[in-house]
Design an enzyme around this catalytic site. Structure first.
Site, PDB file in Angstrom:
ATOM      1  N   LYS A 283       2.963   4.348   4.226  1.00  0.00           N
ATOM      2  CA  LYS A 283       3.756   4.267   5.452  1.00  0.00           C
ATOM      3  C   LYS A 283       5.180   3.806   5.142  1.00  0.00           C
ATOM      4  O   LYS A 283       6.154   4.385   5.615  1.00  0.00           O
ATOM      5  CB  LYS A 283       3.122   3.287   6.462  1.00  0.00           C
ATOM      6  CG  LYS A 283       1.702   3.655   6.891  1.00  0.00           C
ATOM      7  CD  LYS A 283       1.148   2.692   7.930  1.00  0.00           C
ATOM      8  CE  LYS A 283       0.957   1.271   7.429  1.00  0.00           C
ATOM      9  NZ  LYS A 283      -0.084   1.127   6.373  1.00  0.00           N
TER      10      LYS A 283
ATOM     11  N   ARG B 220      -1.353  -1.025  16.042  1.00  0.00           N
ATOM     12  CA  ARG B 220      -2.524  -1.146  15.173  1.00  0.00           C
ATOM     13  C   ARG B 220      -3.792  -1.424  15.967  1.00  0.00           C
ATOM     14  O   ARG B 220      -4.852  -1.562  15.381  1.00  0.00           O
ATOM     15  CB  ARG B 220      -2.311  -2.318  14.233  1.00  0.00           C
ATOM     16  CG  ARG B 220      -1.944  -1.940  12.827  1.00  0.00           C
ATOM     17  CD  ARG B 220      -1.562  -3.248  12.160  1.00  0.00           C
ATOM     18  NE  ARG B 220      -1.823  -3.266  10.773  1.00  0.00           N
ATOM     19  CZ  ARG B 220      -0.895  -3.056   9.849  1.00  0.00           C
ATOM     20  NH1 ARG B 220       0.324  -2.730  10.179  1.00  0.00           N
ATOM     21  NH2 ARG B 220      -1.227  -3.160   8.588  1.00  0.00           N
TER      22      ARG B 220
ATOM     23  N   ARG C  35       0.808  -1.549  -7.190  1.00  0.00           N
ATOM     24  CA  ARG C  35       1.947  -2.236  -6.579  1.00  0.00           C
ATOM     25  C   ARG C  35       2.054  -3.670  -7.098  1.00  0.00           C
ATOM     26  O   ARG C  35       3.151  -4.163  -7.360  1.00  0.00           O
ATOM     27  CB  ARG C  35       1.837  -2.237  -5.056  1.00  0.00           C
ATOM     28  CG  ARG C  35       2.992  -2.988  -4.395  1.00  0.00           C
ATOM     29  CD  ARG C  35       3.187  -2.654  -2.943  1.00  0.00           C
ATOM     30  NE  ARG C  35       2.057  -3.099  -2.146  1.00  0.00           N
ATOM     31  CZ  ARG C  35       1.900  -2.807  -0.868  1.00  0.00           C
ATOM     32  NH1 ARG C  35       2.794  -2.041  -0.263  1.00  0.00           N
ATOM     33  NH2 ARG C  35       0.874  -3.250  -0.198  1.00  0.00           N
TER      34      ARG C  35
ATOM     35  N   ARG D 217       2.941  -9.847  -2.832  1.00  0.00           N
ATOM     36  CA  ARG D 217       2.505 -10.141  -1.468  1.00  0.00           C
ATOM     37  C   ARG D 217       1.197 -10.906  -1.502  1.00  0.00           C
ATOM     38  O   ARG D 217       0.269 -10.532  -2.201  1.00  0.00           O
ATOM     39  CB  ARG D 217       2.316  -8.825  -0.700  1.00  0.00           C
ATOM     40  CG  ARG D 217       3.508  -8.434   0.127  1.00  0.00           C
ATOM     41  CD  ARG D 217       3.377  -7.050   0.697  1.00  0.00           C
ATOM     42  NE  ARG D 217       2.256  -6.901   1.617  1.00  0.00           N
ATOM     43  CZ  ARG D 217       2.038  -5.822   2.368  1.00  0.00           C
ATOM     44  NH1 ARG D 217       2.885  -4.819   2.293  1.00  0.00           N
ATOM     45  NH2 ARG D 217       1.011  -5.745   3.168  1.00  0.00           N
TER      46      ARG D 217
ATOM     47  N   ARG E 125      -8.209  -6.094   5.000  1.00  0.00           N
ATOM     48  CA  ARG E 125      -7.224  -5.179   5.600  1.00  0.00           C
ATOM     49  C   ARG E 125      -7.840  -3.808   5.857  1.00  0.00           C
ATOM     50  O   ARG E 125      -7.606  -3.197   6.906  1.00  0.00           O
ATOM     51  CB  ARG E 125      -5.991  -5.067   4.699  1.00  0.00           C
ATOM     52  CG  ARG E 125      -5.114  -6.312   4.753  1.00  0.00           C
ATOM     53  CD  ARG E 125      -4.228  -6.458   3.521  1.00  0.00           C
ATOM     54  NE  ARG E 125      -3.233  -5.410   3.400  1.00  0.00           N
ATOM     55  CZ  ARG E 125      -2.509  -5.201   2.306  1.00  0.00           C
ATOM     56  NH1 ARG E 125      -2.689  -5.962   1.233  1.00  0.00           N
ATOM     57  NH2 ARG E 125      -1.611  -4.245   2.279  1.00  0.00           N
TER      58      ARG E 125
HETATM   59  P1  AP5 Z   1       3.390   1.783   0.685  1.00  0.00           P
HETATM   60  O1  AP5 Z   1       4.411   2.783   1.068  1.00  0.00           O
HETATM   61  O2  AP5 Z   1       3.814   0.384   0.471  1.00  0.00           O
HETATM   62  O3  AP5 Z   1       2.153   1.840   1.716  1.00  0.00           O
HETATM   63  P2  AP5 Z   1       1.976   1.165   3.144  1.00  0.00           P
HETATM   64  O4  AP5 Z   1       1.162   2.108   3.930  1.00  0.00           O
HETATM   65  O5  AP5 Z   1       3.291   0.744   3.675  1.00  0.00           O
HETATM   66  O6  AP5 Z   1       1.068  -0.071   2.715  1.00  0.00           O
HETATM   67  P3  AP5 Z   1       1.111  -1.607   3.148  1.00  0.00           P
HETATM   68  O7  AP5 Z   1       0.380  -2.335   2.094  1.00  0.00           O
HETATM   69  O8  AP5 Z   1       2.483  -2.040   3.486  1.00  0.00           O
HETATM   70  O9  AP5 Z   1       0.233  -1.502   4.451  1.00  0.00           O
HETATM   71  P4  AP5 Z   1      -0.318  -2.545   5.413  1.00  0.00           P
HETATM   72  O10 AP5 Z   1      -0.507  -1.723   6.614  1.00  0.00           O
HETATM   73  O11 AP5 Z   1      -1.512  -3.253   4.907  1.00  0.00           O
HETATM   74  O12 AP5 Z   1       0.809  -3.669   5.474  1.00  0.00           O
HETATM   75  P5  AP5 Z   1       1.816  -4.157   6.615  1.00  0.00           P
HETATM   76  O13 AP5 Z   1       2.973  -4.739   5.928  1.00  0.00           O
HETATM   77  O14 AP5 Z   1       2.010  -3.101   7.614  1.00  0.00           O
HETATM   78  O15 AP5 Z   1       2.643   2.318  -0.615  1.00  0.00           O
HETATM   79  C1  AP5 Z   1       1.680   1.536  -1.283  1.00  0.00           C
HETATM   80  C2  AP5 Z   1       1.766   1.773  -2.797  1.00  0.00           C
HETATM   81  O16 AP5 Z   1       1.387   3.107  -3.091  1.00  0.00           O
HETATM   82  C3  AP5 Z   1       3.171   1.601  -3.382  1.00  0.00           C
HETATM   83  O17 AP5 Z   1       3.089   1.054  -4.648  1.00  0.00           O
HETATM   84  C4  AP5 Z   1       3.714   3.042  -3.434  1.00  0.00           C
HETATM   85  O18 AP5 Z   1       4.649   3.205  -4.448  1.00  0.00           O
HETATM   86  C5  AP5 Z   1       2.444   3.833  -3.687  1.00  0.00           C
HETATM   87  N1  AP5 Z   1       2.461   5.177  -3.078  1.00  0.00           N
HETATM   88  C6  AP5 Z   1       2.927   5.499  -1.842  1.00  0.00           C
HETATM   89  N2  AP5 Z   1       2.761   6.822  -1.601  1.00  0.00           N
HETATM   90  C7  AP5 Z   1       2.148   7.331  -2.697  1.00  0.00           C
HETATM   91  C8  AP5 Z   1       1.706   8.654  -3.030  1.00  0.00           C
HETATM   92  N3  AP5 Z   1       1.850   9.703  -2.195  1.00  0.00           N
HETATM   93  N4  AP5 Z   1       1.103   8.816  -4.237  1.00  0.00           N
HETATM   94  C9  AP5 Z   1       0.954   7.765  -5.086  1.00  0.00           C
HETATM   95  N5  AP5 Z   1       1.363   6.496  -4.833  1.00  0.00           N
HETATM   96  C10 AP5 Z   1       1.957   6.283  -3.631  1.00  0.00           C
HETATM   97  O19 AP5 Z   1       0.956  -5.331   7.308  1.00  0.00           O
HETATM   98  C11 AP5 Z   1       0.684  -6.519   6.610  1.00  0.00           C
HETATM   99  C12 AP5 Z   1       0.007  -7.517   7.530  1.00  0.00           C
HETATM  100  O20 AP5 Z   1       0.880  -7.870   8.606  1.00  0.00           O
HETATM  101  C13 AP5 Z   1      -1.266  -7.010   8.241  1.00  0.00           C
HETATM  102  O21 AP5 Z   1      -2.426  -7.140   7.432  1.00  0.00           O
HETATM  103  C14 AP5 Z   1      -1.308  -7.926   9.459  1.00  0.00           C
HETATM  104  O22 AP5 Z   1      -1.761  -9.209   9.122  1.00  0.00           O
HETATM  105  C15 AP5 Z   1       0.181  -8.025   9.823  1.00  0.00           C
HETATM  106  N6  AP5 Z   1       0.580  -6.959  10.748  1.00  0.00           N
HETATM  107  C16 AP5 Z   1       1.534  -6.000  10.527  1.00  0.00           C
HETATM  108  N7  AP5 Z   1       1.661  -5.186  11.580  1.00  0.00           N
HETATM  109  C17 AP5 Z   1       0.764  -5.635  12.506  1.00  0.00           C
HETATM  110  C18 AP5 Z   1       0.398  -5.196  13.823  1.00  0.00           C
HETATM  111  N8  AP5 Z   1       1.009  -4.119  14.387  1.00  0.00           N
HETATM  112  N9  AP5 Z   1      -0.561  -5.886  14.471  1.00  0.00           N
HETATM  113  C19 AP5 Z   1      -1.173  -6.974  13.927  1.00  0.00           C
HETATM  114  N10 AP5 Z   1      -0.880  -7.434  12.686  1.00  0.00           N
HETATM  115  C20 AP5 Z   1       0.089  -6.766  11.988  1.00  0.00           C
HETATM  116 MG    MG Z   2       4.106  -1.126   4.256  1.00  0.00          MG
END
Ligand code: AP5
Ligand code: MG
Length: 198
Positions: free
Chosen positions: A14, A89, A128, A140, A151
């Site tokens: 994402k 979410r 990552r 992280r 997660r």
């Molecule tokens: P990356 O692009 O970082 O993936 P991502 O989907 O952004 O993954 P996140 O780990 O950020 O997702 P998340 O949803 O758990 O975290 P968030 O910060 O939203 O890619 C991941 C890796 O893969 C990288 O190394 C990249 O290089 C690689 N990659 C990407 N594309 C690739 C491809 N095509 N092929 C190969 N490799 C690839 O949320 C964190 C926490 O915040 C949650 O757990 C929760 O506690 C809180 N939170 C956030 N939003 C909310 C909400 N709306 N409601 C409640 N709690 C929330």
């Molecule tokens: Mg992310």
């Protein structure tokens, strides 16, 4: 005016794809995860409430997250559109977003779901962590096997129902997130009707 949601499990890409879309459309990426991490680092009231929950890999309450997005979406740079990364979410968040947008007579252009196998997600998280350490940066807190499992479970139970929610509104577009990053970007732009190298 482009208003998009990127939907997908942890590690689906994402954040990676959002940054490409920021370049393409000149609209901001609104990542609730990034905003919450800033709040945690700053030790703000929201950050203090969110920290333990996030470290465990659970979802922060709808009230907190909806409040953050409601403020952010009103900022000037979001007036010409935005990419929501990691929000909504839960169905409750999706309903709150519908209300926010309806109050301004706005609608969503598309909800893009990145589909990636669970095994690949675990590999990406591990990669990552390794890449972050190699750059000498801080990993992280929720990028560890136990929190990552939580997660994934939160996604399955609380977020996956959004696919049906948006499919029912005719907004869901599914993309194969297992492909290389550039190909995923190409597929996303194609379904938005954009030439790949504008
Ligand atoms: P990356 O692009 O970082 O993936 P991502 O989907 O952004 O993954 P996140 O780990 O950020 O997702 P998340 O949803 O758990 O975290 P968030 O910060 O939203 O890619 C991941 C890796 O893969 C990288 O190394 C990249 O290089 C690689 N990659 C990407 N594309 C690739 C491809 N095509 N092929 C190969 N490799 C690839 O949320 C964190 C926490 O915040 C949650 O757990 C929760 O506690 C809180 N939170 C956030 N939003 C909310 C909400 N709306 N409601 C409640 N709690 C929330
Ligand atoms: Mg992310």
């Amino acid at each position: 005016m482009m208003k998009l949601i990127l939907l997908g499990p942890p590690g689906a890409g994402k954040g990676t794809q959002s940054q490409r879309l920021v370049q393409q459309f000149g609209i901001p990426q609104l990542s609730t995860g990034d905003m919450l991490r800033v709040a945690v680092a700053a030790g703000s009231p929201v950050g203090l409430q969110a920290k333990t929950v996030m470290d465990r890999g659970e979802l922060v309450s709808d009230a907190i997250v909806v409040g953050i997005v409601a403020d952010r979406i009103l900022q000037q740079d979001a007036s010409r559109g935005f990419i929501l990364d990691g929000f909504p979410r839960t169905v409750g968040q999706a309903e709150a977003l519908d209300t926010m947008l309806a109050e301004r007579s706005l609608g969503l252009d598309a909800v893009i779901e990145l589909k990636v196998d669970e095994a690949a997600l675990i590999d990406r998280m591990a990669k990552r962590v390794a890449d972050t350490l190699a750059r000498g940066e801080t990993v992280r807190k929720d990028d560890n096997p136990l929190s990552f499992k939580t997660r994934l479970e939160a996604y399955r139970v609380q977020t996956a129902p959004l696919s049906a929610y948006y499919a029912g509104r005719g907004l869901l577009r599914t993309v194969d997130g297992m492909k290389p990053v550039d190909e995923v970007t190409g597929d996303v732009l194609a379904l938005l009707g954009e030439p790949a190298d504008r």
